[in-house]
Enzyme design. Structure first.
Site, PDB file in Angstrom:
ATOM      1  CG  ASP A   1      59.992 -40.511 -93.549  1.00  0.00           C
ATOM      2  OD1 ASP A   1      60.769 -39.782 -94.189  1.00  0.00           O
ATOM      3  OD2 ASP A   1      60.371 -41.473 -92.847  1.00  0.00           O
TER       4      ASP A   1
ATOM      5  CG  ASP B   1      61.971 -35.785 -90.228  1.00  0.00           C
ATOM      6  OD1 ASP B   1      62.517 -36.216 -91.267  1.00  0.00           O
ATOM      7  OD2 ASP B   1      61.954 -36.393 -89.143  1.00  0.00           O
TER       8      ASP B   1
ATOM      9  CE  LYS C   1      47.976 -30.046 -82.224  1.00  0.00           C
ATOM     10  NZ  LYS C   1      46.820 -30.839 -82.703  1.00  0.00           N
TER      11      LYS C   1
ATOM     12  CG  ASP D   1      45.903 -32.642 -85.615  1.00  0.00           C
ATOM     13  OD1 ASP D   1      45.927 -31.593 -86.288  1.00  0.00           O
ATOM     14  OD2 ASP D   1      45.254 -32.759 -84.560  1.00  0.00           O
TER      15      ASP D   1
ATOM     16  CE1 TYR E   1      63.797 -32.360 -86.889  1.00  0.00           C
ATOM     17  CE2 TYR E   1      65.917 -33.080 -87.714  1.00  0.00           C
ATOM     18  CZ  TYR E   1      64.565 -33.256 -87.623  1.00  0.00           C
ATOM     19  OH  TYR E   1      63.977 -34.323 -88.247  1.00  0.00           O
TER      20      TYR E   1
HETATM   21  C1  IPM Z   1      65.696 -36.327 -93.329  1.00  0.00           C
HETATM   22  C2  IPM Z   1      66.291 -37.250 -92.303  1.00  0.00           C
HETATM   23  C3  IPM Z   1      67.103 -36.452 -91.318  1.00  0.00           C
HETATM   24  C4  IPM Z   1      66.176 -35.473 -90.633  1.00  0.00           C
HETATM   25  C5  IPM Z   1      67.851 -37.302 -90.271  1.00  0.00           C
HETATM   26  C6  IPM Z   1      68.730 -38.332 -90.921  1.00  0.00           C
HETATM   27  C7  IPM Z   1      68.625 -36.449 -89.302  1.00  0.00           C
HETATM   28  O1  IPM Z   1      65.307 -38.016 -91.684  1.00  0.00           O
HETATM   29  O2  IPM Z   1      66.462 -35.674 -94.062  1.00  0.00           O
HETATM   30  O3  IPM Z   1      64.472 -36.247 -93.428  1.00  0.00           O
HETATM   31  O4  IPM Z   1      65.509 -35.807 -89.638  1.00  0.00           O
HETATM   32  O5  IPM Z   1      66.112 -34.339 -91.084  1.00  0.00           O
HETATM   33 MN    MN Z   2      63.302 -37.638 -92.447  1.00  0.00          MN
END
Ligand code: IPM
Ligand code: MN
Length: 355
Positions: free
Chosen positions: A247, A243, A187, A219, A142
Site C-alpha cells: 500500500d 501487505d 524484523k 521499519d 493471516y
Molecule cells: C490485499 C488486501 C487483502 C490483504 C485484504 C482485502 C484481506 O488488503 O490484497 O492486500 O490484506 O491481503
Molecule cells: Mn492490502
C-alpha cells in the site's frame, strides 16, 4: 491459445473494473486470434449474500477447473464496522489464496511516464522507480493460530522452513532475471519468525551468487521506500509486512488504482489489483480500471503471451498519454472520462494494435 478464465468480480467497484478487464481480454482474443472463455463466480460480500459463504464450494470448483482467475476486489463497510461479524468478505479472498495454494504474490511497482506528478513525493525521487514486491501469501499472522475474547486476543506469526524456502526461491529467480538485487525485509532484531527467514535466506544466498542480497528491517524499509524508491529491485517479505509495504509503495506510482498483482503457487493462478473494493465509489463510474487491466497483462504474460501483454501495456500507456484517464489521474482530480469510457478506449486501442 485457448484459456478458461474464472472471473470473480466481488464487491464494491469490483464488478465495474472486472467488466473492463474482461472486455480488454476479449479485444486481445479478437486481435490476436485466441479463444478465451469466461465463467463467473461469487466471492466476498456478494457471495455471503447469495450463499452464506464468502468463498463457496462452487467458486472453488470453478477456479480449480480454470486456467486462471481474474479477480477484482472484496469488502463491505457493513462488516468493517462490526467486529462481531461471524463471516467477513475478506475471508473469501484468504480462503481462495489458501485453498489454491497461492503462496507467492508478485506486486510490481513502477512509475508511469506522465504521471510522476501524481505522487505526493517529489518527482526526482519517484521518477524511474521500478521494483517488485514478492509477498508471502498463505502464511504468517493471516493464517496462524488465533484467539479472540473480550479481554484478550492474539494472532500467531508462524512460518516453517518449507514456506520460507519456496517464497525465497521465487524471489531469487525473479531477481536473477531483473537487476539482480534482492532485499529481504524482516524484523529479525525482534521476531523469532524473522530470524528463521534470515537464516534460510543466508543459506540460500550461496546458490545465487549473481544476486546481490541485502537484509533490511521492515521499519527501515518503509522509510527507504519513500526516501529512495529506486534503491529497490526485488523485495521479498512475509505476508503482513508485504501487505503494508505495498500500500505504501502505491504512493510511489501515484495511485492505488495502478498496481496489479499475480498470485501463484500450487493451483490456478489469480490475477488481481492490489487495491480494495472502495465501496464509497461503487456504481459511480469513477474507479480506475488500470490496475485490473494491468492484471490482465500479467495474466497474458504468465501464459507466455508477451506480445499480447505488451499490447495491453501499450494501451495503458497510450491512454495516460492521451489523458483518457479516470479522475484520480486527471488534472486536479477531475476528468471527463469514467471507468467505462476508459475501458472502451483501451479495448478499441487493443483491437487496432499494430494496424
Ligand atoms: C490485499 C488486501 C487483502 C490483504 C485484504 C482485502 C484481506 O488488503 O490484497 O492486500 O490484506 O491481503
Ligand atoms: Mn492490502
Amino acid at each position: 491459445m485457448k484459456l478458461k478464465i474464472a472471473v470473480l468480480p466481488g464487491d464494491g467497484i469490483g464488478p465495474e473494473i472486472s467488466r473492463v478487464g474482461v472486455d480488454v481480454m476479449k479485444a486481445v482474443a479478437e486481435r490476436f486470434g485466441h479463444e478465451f472463455m469466461f465463467d463467473y463466480g461469487f466471492a466476498g460480500a456478494s457471495a455471503i449474500k447469495a450463499t452464506g459463504n464468502p468463498f463457496p464450494q462452487e467458486t472453488f470448483d470453478l477456479c480449480k477447473d480454470s486456467d486462471a482467475v481474474l479477480f477484482s476486489a472484496v469488502g463491505d463497510p457493513a462488516y468493517d464496522n462490526n467486529p462481531d461479524a461471524k463471516v467477513r468478505p475478506e475471508q473469501g479472498l484468504l480462503a481462495m489464496r489458501k485453498q489454491l495454494g497461492l503462496f507467492a504474490n508478485i506486486r510490481p511497482i513502477q512509475t508511469f511516464p506522465g504521471l510522476e506528478d501524481k505522487s505526493p513525493l517529489k518527482e526526482d525521487i519517484v521518477k524511474g522507480a521500478d521494483f517488485v514486491c514478492v509477498r508471502e501469501l498463505t502464511g504468517g499472522m493471516y493464517f496462524g493460530d488465533k484467539f479472540e475474547s473480550d479481554d484478550k486476543a492474539f494472532d500467531t506469526n508462524m512460518y516453517t522452513r518449507h514456506e520460507i524456502e519456496r517464497i525465497l526461491k521465487v524471489a531469487f529467480e525473479l531477481a536473477s532475471r531483473r537487476r539482480k538485487h534482492l532485499t529481504v525485509v524482516d524484523k529479525a532484531n525482534v521476531l523469532a519468525s524473522s530470524r528463521l527467514w534470515r537464516k534460510v535466506a543466508q543459506e540460500m544466498e550461496k546458490e545465487w551468487p549473481e544476486v546481490e542480497i541485502d537484509y533490511m528491517f521492515v521499519d527501515n524499509a518503509a522509510m527507504k521506500m519513500i526516501q529512495e524508491p529506486r534503491f529497490f529491485d526485488v523485495i521479498v517479505t512475509e505476508n503482513t509486512f508485504g501487505d503494508i509495504l505495498t500500500d505504501e509503495a502505491s504512493v510511489v506510482s501515484g495511485s492505488m488504482g495502478l498496481l496489479p498483482s499475480s498470485s501463484i503457487g500450487e493451483s490456478t493462478p489469480v490475477f488481481e489489483p492490489i487495491h480494495g473494493s472502495w465501496p464509497q465509489a461503487a456504481g459511480l463510474d469513477i474507479a480506475n480500471p488500470l490496475a485490473q487491466v494491468l492484471s490482465v497483462a500479467m495474466l497474458l504474460e504468465h501464459f507466455g503471451l508477451s506480445d499480447e501483454g505488451k499490447a495491453v501495456r501499450d494501451a495503458v500507456d497510450a491512454s495516460i498519454r492521451h489523458g483518457v484517464v479516470t479522475p484520480d489521474l486527471g488534472k486536479d482530480g477531475k476528468s471527463e472520462y469514467g471507468t467505462e469510457a476508459v475501458g472502451r478506449w483501451l479495448s478499441a486501442w487493443v483491437l487496432k494494435y499494430g494496424a
